[in-house]
Every structure is written in C-alpha cells, then in structure tokens.
Scaffold this active site. Structure first.
Site, PDB file in Angstrom:
ATOM      1  N   GLU A  86       0.814  -1.216   0.000  1.00 38.99           N
ATOM      2  CA  GLU A  86       0.000   0.000   0.000  1.00 38.99           C
ATOM      3  C   GLU A  86       0.849   1.267   0.000  1.00 38.99           C
ATOM      4  O   GLU A  86       0.369   2.340   0.369  1.00 38.99           O
ATOM      5  CB  GLU A  86      -0.938   0.006   1.208  1.00 38.99           C
ATOM      6  CG  GLU A  86      -1.878  -1.174   1.304  1.00 38.99           C
ATOM      7  CD  GLU A  86      -2.887  -1.261   0.160  1.00 38.99           C
ATOM      8  OE1 GLU A  86      -2.850  -0.406  -0.748  1.00 38.99           O
ATOM      9  OE2 GLU A  86      -3.699  -2.196   0.162  1.00 38.99           O
ATOM     10  N   HIS A 130      -2.728   2.465   8.318  1.00 37.55           N
ATOM     11  CA  HIS A 130      -3.809   1.676   7.729  1.00 37.55           C
ATOM     12  C   HIS A 130      -4.047   0.462   8.622  1.00 37.55           C
ATOM     13  O   HIS A 130      -3.153  -0.356   8.818  1.00 37.55           O
ATOM     14  CB  HIS A 130      -3.419   1.252   6.313  1.00 37.55           C
ATOM     15  CG  HIS A 130      -4.332   0.232   5.714  1.00 37.55           C
ATOM     16  ND1 HIS A 130      -5.707   0.273   5.856  1.00 37.55           N
ATOM     17  CD2 HIS A 130      -4.069  -0.872   4.964  1.00 37.55           C
ATOM     18  CE1 HIS A 130      -6.243  -0.745   5.216  1.00 37.55           C
ATOM     19  NE2 HIS A 130      -5.272  -1.463   4.674  1.00 37.55           N
TER      20      HIS A 130
END
Length: 220
Positions: free
Chosen positions: A80, A99
C-alpha cells in the site's frame, strides 16, 4: 544522495508504531501498515511487506521519496505504499499514515455506511464524519486515488471490505485518530442496539473544531 539522509530514529518509529497497532488490537498478523515522513528531508519510512510486526527490525524498514522511489532498504515496501505517499503528497499537514484492519470500523466498511460525528473527541480530531471511499483492489494506484478522494480534509476514511486509514501530523497523532475512530464505531453500533443515536449538530461540530485548533492545549 537521498540515502545519506536516512535516519535510524525514524526507522525505530515504524517498528514501535507497528507493535503498538497490534497491542491496541487494530490489526492482526502481517496486515495493515504504517508510515511516517521526516519533515526535514521529505523521506517517507514505511513498513516492509508481509512481515509480522513482532519480527520487524529497524533494518527491515523501507525508505522512499515522494516520487514513490525506494532510496534505502533491502525489503519490499508495503503493497500500500502508493496509498501512503499519495496521501502525503496531497496533504502537507499529514506526516503519518496508519492503515488498520480493525473490527468495529470495518463493520461500517462492509455495510457501506459512514460513521457520523457522535462524540466530542471524534469531531475534534477526526472530522464531522468518516465516509467510505470507492472500492478498488489492494495495492493499486486506483485504490490510492480513491482513498485520497474519500479522505478529503478529514483525518480518517473507510476502505469498503478492507479496513480503515487514519492520518496525523505525526505517529502519535495518527494512532490517536485510529483509537478514537474504533471507539466511536463501537459506541455507535452499541447505541443503535439500544435505540436511536443522537448526533452532534453541524454548528456544535464547527465550534468544537475551532476551539481545538485555536484554544485547546498549552501555548494557545
């Protein structure tokens, strides 16, 4: 060269933040990721891909620049990394992105519901609400673009059927947002079981946000 600007203290921040995420039950296994930007150099430190948090050492952390290029490290960065760097490029006020794969806020992502402003701490440091961004597959540039759009000027966004993204000026601030988001999601679910939750008015939200920005804390 940018490699000379890499700082051990920032690599340590990633290791410690990952372990705190696990301790707070914000993720499990190798999922989720954390990053921090050094405001002096602009370099971005991020968790390595697919490694259990308890096993990550300072030398495993990957250092990248705003162009999404690796400048230091022997590991693959989190899949990510597009998401982390895209947020920081869009938001100069954000120097840490976390996240998470938590339980309660993920319920809202699975059902496609927003988390409204239901508590003072939530509206003060997160925003008036948290919305779901558009869905896209993990690790894609499309997901990064969707998250940036869904985040807007708030400090958290939900990724449908995936998890939650929280941001802050530094790692402690971003972790605080993570904690408040998850707590608020849990409270809202329980409140709906008992009855009809009462939301904070837009006027009061604006007043509290102004207060936190201009008066709350020392030196204001």
């Amino acid at each position: 060269m940018e490699e000379r600007l890499v700082k051990r203290e920032y690599r340590r921040k990633i290791v410690d933040a990952g372990n705190e995420m696990v301790a707070l039950h914000l993720t499990v296994g190798t999922w989720g990721n954390v990053s921090v930007r050094d405001t002096e150099t602009g370099l971005i430190y991020i968790k390595p891909s697919g490694m259990p948090y308890a096993e990550i050492q300072e030398d495993d952390v990957v250092v990248m620049n705003s162009r999404m290029e690796i400048v230091w490290g022997h590991r693959k960065p989190s899949i990510e990394y597009h998401l982390h760097i895209a947020i920081m490029n869009a938001r100069p006020d954000v120097n840490s992105v976390i996240h998470t794969h938590p339980i309660y806020s993920s319920v809202f992502g699975v059902t496609g519901q927003d988390i409204p402003g239901i508590s003072e701490d939530f509206v003060q440091i997160v925003g008036d609400k948290i919305i779901n961004c558009k869905y896209s597959l993990p690790g894609t540039l499309e997901l990064a673009e969707n998250v940036v759009e869904g985040l807007g000027d708030r400090n958290a966004v939900l990724i449908p059927n995936h998890g939650t993204v929280c941001v802050g000026a530094d790692i402690p601030s971003a972790l605080k947002v993570c904690h408040v988001v998850e707590k608020s999601a849990q409270i809202f679910i329980y409140a709906k079981l008992l009855g009809t939750p009462h939301l904070i008015s837009e006027e009061d939200i604006r007043a509290m946000q102004y207060f936190v920005k201009n008066s709350y804390g020392q030196g204001k």
